[in-house]
Design a protein around this motif. Structure first.
Motif, PDB file in Angstrom:
ATOM      1  N   LEU A  96       0.729  -1.170   0.075  1.00  0.00           N
ATOM      2  CA  LEU A  96       0.032  -0.100   0.166  1.00  0.00           C
ATOM      3  C   LEU A  96       0.755   1.315   0.152  1.00  0.00           C
ATOM      4  CD1 LEU A  96      -2.819   1.314   0.331  1.00  0.00           C
ATOM      5  CD2 LEU A  96      -2.814   1.256   2.579  1.00  0.00           C
ATOM      6  N   ASP A  97       2.089   1.233   0.881  1.00  0.00           N
ATOM      7  CA  ASP A  97       2.780   2.378   0.606  1.00  0.00           C
ATOM      8  C   ASP A  97       3.346   2.825  -0.816  1.00  0.00           C
ATOM      9  OD1 ASP A  97       4.465  -0.080   1.172  1.00  0.00           O
ATOM     10  OD2 ASP A  97       6.079   1.382   1.537  1.00  0.00           O
ATOM     11  N   TYR A  98       3.607   1.845  -1.503  1.00  0.00           N
ATOM     12  CA  TYR A  98       3.959   1.940  -2.850  1.00  0.00           C
ATOM     13  C   TYR A  98       2.999   2.546  -3.585  1.00  0.00           C
ATOM     14  CZ  TYR A  98       6.132   0.895  -7.450  1.00  0.00           C
ATOM     15  OH  TYR A  98       6.883   0.974  -8.393  1.00  0.00           O
ATOM     16  N   VAL A  99       1.544   2.121  -3.547  1.00  0.00           N
ATOM     17  CA  VAL A  99       0.692   2.582  -4.120  1.00  0.00           C
ATOM     18  C   VAL A  99       0.573   4.037  -4.034  1.00  0.00           C
ATOM     19  CG1 VAL A  99      -2.064   2.692  -4.178  1.00  0.00           C
ATOM     20  CG2 VAL A  99      -0.975   0.445  -4.109  1.00  0.00           C
ATOM     21  N   LEU A 100       0.523   4.545  -2.502  1.00  0.00           N
ATOM     22  CA  LEU A 100       0.288   5.931  -2.175  1.00  0.00           C
ATOM     23  C   LEU A 100       1.542   6.835  -2.718  1.00  0.00           C
ATOM     24  CD1 LEU A 100      -0.779   5.151   1.402  1.00  0.00           C
ATOM     25  CD2 LEU A 100      -2.231   6.129  -0.513  1.00  0.00           C
ATOM     26  N   ARG A 101       3.029   6.139  -2.897  1.00  0.00           N
ATOM     27  CA  ARG A 101       3.679   6.884  -3.528  1.00  0.00           C
ATOM     28  C   ARG A 101       3.624   7.067  -4.943  1.00  0.00           C
ATOM     29  NH1 ARG A 101       6.367   4.086   0.679  1.00  0.00           N
ATOM     30  NH2 ARG A 101       7.751   5.416   2.110  1.00  0.00           N
ATOM     31  N   VAL A 102       3.089   6.016  -5.582  1.00  0.00           N
ATOM     32  CA  VAL A 102       2.810   6.299  -6.997  1.00  0.00           C
ATOM     33  C   VAL A 102       1.699   7.331  -7.187  1.00  0.00           C
ATOM     34  CG1 VAL A 102       1.556   5.118  -8.813  1.00  0.00           C
ATOM     35  CG2 VAL A 102       3.608   3.979  -7.831  1.00  0.00           C
TER      36      VAL A 102
ATOM     37  N   LYS B  53      -0.308   3.202  10.059  1.00  0.00           N
ATOM     38  CA  LYS B  53      -0.210   4.649  10.674  1.00  0.00           C
ATOM     39  C   LYS B  53       0.909   5.000   9.621  1.00  0.00           C
ATOM     40  CE  LYS B  53       0.838   6.364  15.184  1.00  0.00           C
ATOM     41  NZ  LYS B  53       1.716   6.005  16.342  1.00  0.00           N
ATOM     42  N   GLU B  54       1.984   4.495   9.057  1.00  0.00           N
ATOM     43  CA  GLU B  54       2.697   5.041   7.967  1.00  0.00           C
ATOM     44  C   GLU B  54       2.044   5.532   6.585  1.00  0.00           C
ATOM     45  OE1 GLU B  54       6.194   2.675   7.269  1.00  0.00           O
ATOM     46  OE2 GLU B  54       6.288   1.933   9.272  1.00  0.00           O
ATOM     47  N   CYS B  55       1.103   4.405   6.530  1.00  0.00           N
ATOM     48  CA  CYS B  55       0.220   4.755   5.260  1.00  0.00           C
ATOM     49  C   CYS B  55      -0.816   5.985   5.413  1.00  0.00           C
ATOM     50  CB  CYS B  55      -0.707   3.629   4.863  1.00  0.00           C
ATOM     51  SG  CYS B  55       0.416   2.293   4.350  1.00  0.00           S
ATOM     52  N   LYS B  56      -1.168   6.503   6.334  1.00  0.00           N
ATOM     53  CA  LYS B  56      -2.181   7.403   6.914  1.00  0.00           C
ATOM     54  C   LYS B  56      -1.310   8.789   6.718  1.00  0.00           C
ATOM     55  CE  LYS B  56      -4.639   6.663  10.484  1.00  0.00           C
ATOM     56  NZ  LYS B  56      -5.390   6.508  11.567  1.00  0.00           N
ATOM     57  N   LYS B  57      -0.051   8.584   6.868  1.00  0.00           N
ATOM     58  CA  LYS B  57       0.777   9.818   6.922  1.00  0.00           C
ATOM     59  C   LYS B  57       1.137  10.275   5.316  1.00  0.00           C
ATOM     60  CE  LYS B  57       3.357   9.502  11.295  1.00  0.00           C
ATOM     61  NZ  LYS B  57       4.627   9.000  11.967  1.00  0.00           N
ATOM     62  N   LEU B  58       1.148   8.885   4.554  1.00  0.00           N
ATOM     63  CA  LEU B  58       1.296   9.376   3.116  1.00  0.00           C
ATOM     64  C   LEU B  58       0.000   9.906   2.407  1.00  0.00           C
ATOM     65  CD1 LEU B  58       3.388   6.131   2.420  1.00  0.00           C
ATOM     66  CD2 LEU B  58       4.164   8.256   2.260  1.00  0.00           C
ATOM     67  N   ILE B  59      -0.990   9.450   3.048  1.00  0.00           N
ATOM     68  CA  ILE B  59      -2.155   9.767   2.541  1.00  0.00           C
ATOM     69  C   ILE B  59      -2.373  11.316   2.710  1.00  0.00           C
ATOM     70  CG2 ILE B  59      -4.925   9.682   2.889  1.00  0.00           C
ATOM     71  CD1 ILE B  59      -4.405   6.544   3.538  1.00  0.00           C
ATOM     72  N   GLN B  60      -2.385  11.768   4.035  1.00  0.00           N
ATOM     73  CA  GLN B  60      -2.264  12.911   4.377  1.00  0.00           C
ATOM     74  C   GLN B  60      -1.476  14.011   3.378  1.00  0.00           C
ATOM     75  OE1 GLN B  60      -1.389  13.124   8.376  1.00  0.00           O
ATOM     76  NE2 GLN B  60      -3.536  12.346   8.844  1.00  0.00           N
ATOM     77  N   LYS B  61      -0.426  13.545   2.979  1.00  0.00           N
ATOM     78  CA  LYS B  61       0.562  14.287   1.911  1.00  0.00           C
ATOM     79  C   LYS B  61       0.288  14.283   0.556  1.00  0.00           C
ATOM     80  CE  LYS B  61       4.451  13.329   5.123  1.00  0.00           C
ATOM     81  NZ  LYS B  61       5.910  12.655   4.911  1.00  0.00           N
TER      82      LYS B  61
ATOM     83  N   PHE C 175      -7.959  -2.028 -11.056  1.00  0.00           N
ATOM     84  CA  PHE C 175      -7.572  -2.578  -9.608  1.00  0.00           C
ATOM     85  C   PHE C 175      -5.997  -2.346  -9.801  1.00  0.00           C
ATOM     86  CE2 PHE C 175      -6.497  -6.794  -7.249  1.00  0.00           C
ATOM     87  CZ  PHE C 175      -6.432  -5.921  -6.140  1.00  0.00           C
ATOM     88  N   PHE C 176      -5.491  -1.382  -8.863  1.00  0.00           N
ATOM     89  CA  PHE C 176      -3.898  -1.531  -8.579  1.00  0.00           C
ATOM     90  C   PHE C 176      -3.548  -2.350  -7.589  1.00  0.00           C
ATOM     91  CE2 PHE C 176      -0.716   2.389  -7.782  1.00  0.00           C
ATOM     92  CZ  PHE C 176       0.376   1.598  -8.385  1.00  0.00           C
ATOM     93  N   PHE C 177      -2.790  -2.799  -7.783  1.00  0.00           N
ATOM     94  CA  PHE C 177      -2.280  -3.979  -6.785  1.00  0.00           C
ATOM     95  C   PHE C 177      -0.925  -4.405  -7.152  1.00  0.00           C
ATOM     96  CE2 PHE C 177      -2.561  -8.550  -5.214  1.00  0.00           C
ATOM     97  CZ  PHE C 177      -2.720  -8.347  -4.056  1.00  0.00           C
ATOM     98  N   PRO C 178       0.100  -3.613  -6.562  1.00  0.00           N
ATOM     99  CA  PRO C 178       1.390  -3.798  -6.907  1.00  0.00           C
ATOM    100  C   PRO C 178       2.158  -4.502  -5.709  1.00  0.00           C
ATOM    101  CG  PRO C 178       1.254  -1.516  -5.779  1.00  0.00           C
ATOM    102  CD  PRO C 178      -0.216  -2.192  -6.187  1.00  0.00           C
ATOM    103  N   THR C 179       1.495  -5.787  -5.637  1.00  0.00           N
ATOM    104  CA  THR C 179       1.939  -6.786  -4.725  1.00  0.00           C
ATOM    105  C   THR C 179       3.449  -7.062  -4.676  1.00  0.00           C
ATOM    106  OG1 THR C 179       1.462  -8.709  -3.361  1.00  0.00           O
ATOM    107  CG2 THR C 179       1.002  -8.616  -5.708  1.00  0.00           C
TER     108      THR C 179
END
Length: 169
Positions: A4-10, A33-41, A69-73
């Motif tokens: 998910l963090d990769y998704v958010l960075r993309v 928690k880390e992902c929520k920080k990325l979402i806020q940015k 469906f974006f799923f960079p597993t």
């Protein structure tokens, strides 16, 4: 593992309007928690919603309401969720860390290495700018092709072997 963090960075590098909905459990609270920080940015053109888990009998319905469906597993033995998305006619944008390969050739989606984000970014932009008519055409093609793929004797046997392997463990 689901990346998910990769998704958010993309998504942070996308300049078109995108709505990204997250489904599933948040078992690892530190990671969430880390992902929520990325979402806020994320920039204002990106909307992210966390929608929780989906009942198994509703999965295909949920997939059918999306354009991609974006799923960079980072890895999947099979990727049932990929098959479910395709069954709904929803194209997939995945990593090449699954048995689902060469998706662009068979017109069911795209699979790329996680080493470079640009191919993922390009596809998301392309889909977000596509007409409704063109997105519906993609869905029709996928629905026709996935049946043949899932009923392919080699695919059926590979699935059988995967399940037998799990039983023996």
């Amino acid at each position: 593992e689901k990346n998910l963090d990769y998704v958010l960075r993309v998504l942070s590098r996308i300049n078109t309007k995108v709505v990204f909905d997250i489904y599933g459990w948040t078992a690892d609270l530190e990671y969430w928690k880390e992902c929520k920080k990325l979402i806020q940015k994320l920039p204002n053109n990106i909307t992210v919603n966390y929608l929780g888990s989906v009942k198994p009998n509703k999965v295909i319905d949920v997939f059918s309401s999306y354009d991609l469906f974006f799923f960079p597993t980072k890895g999947e033995n099979y990727g049932h969720v990929i098959a479910e998305s395709l069954t709904a006619g929803t194209p997939v944008l995945i990593s090449n860390n699954t048995p689902w390969r060469n998706l662009q050739v068979v017109q069911m989606g795209w699979d790329f290495s996680l080493e470079k984000m640009d191919p993922f970014i390009d596809i998301i932009k392309k889909i977000s700018l596509m007409s409704v008519k063109d997105r519906l055409k993609i869905r029709e093609i996928i629905k026709l092709k996935i049946k043949d793929h899932l009923l392919d004797p080699d695919v059926v046997e590979a699935n059988r072997q995967l399940f037998l392997k799990q039983i023996k463990q």
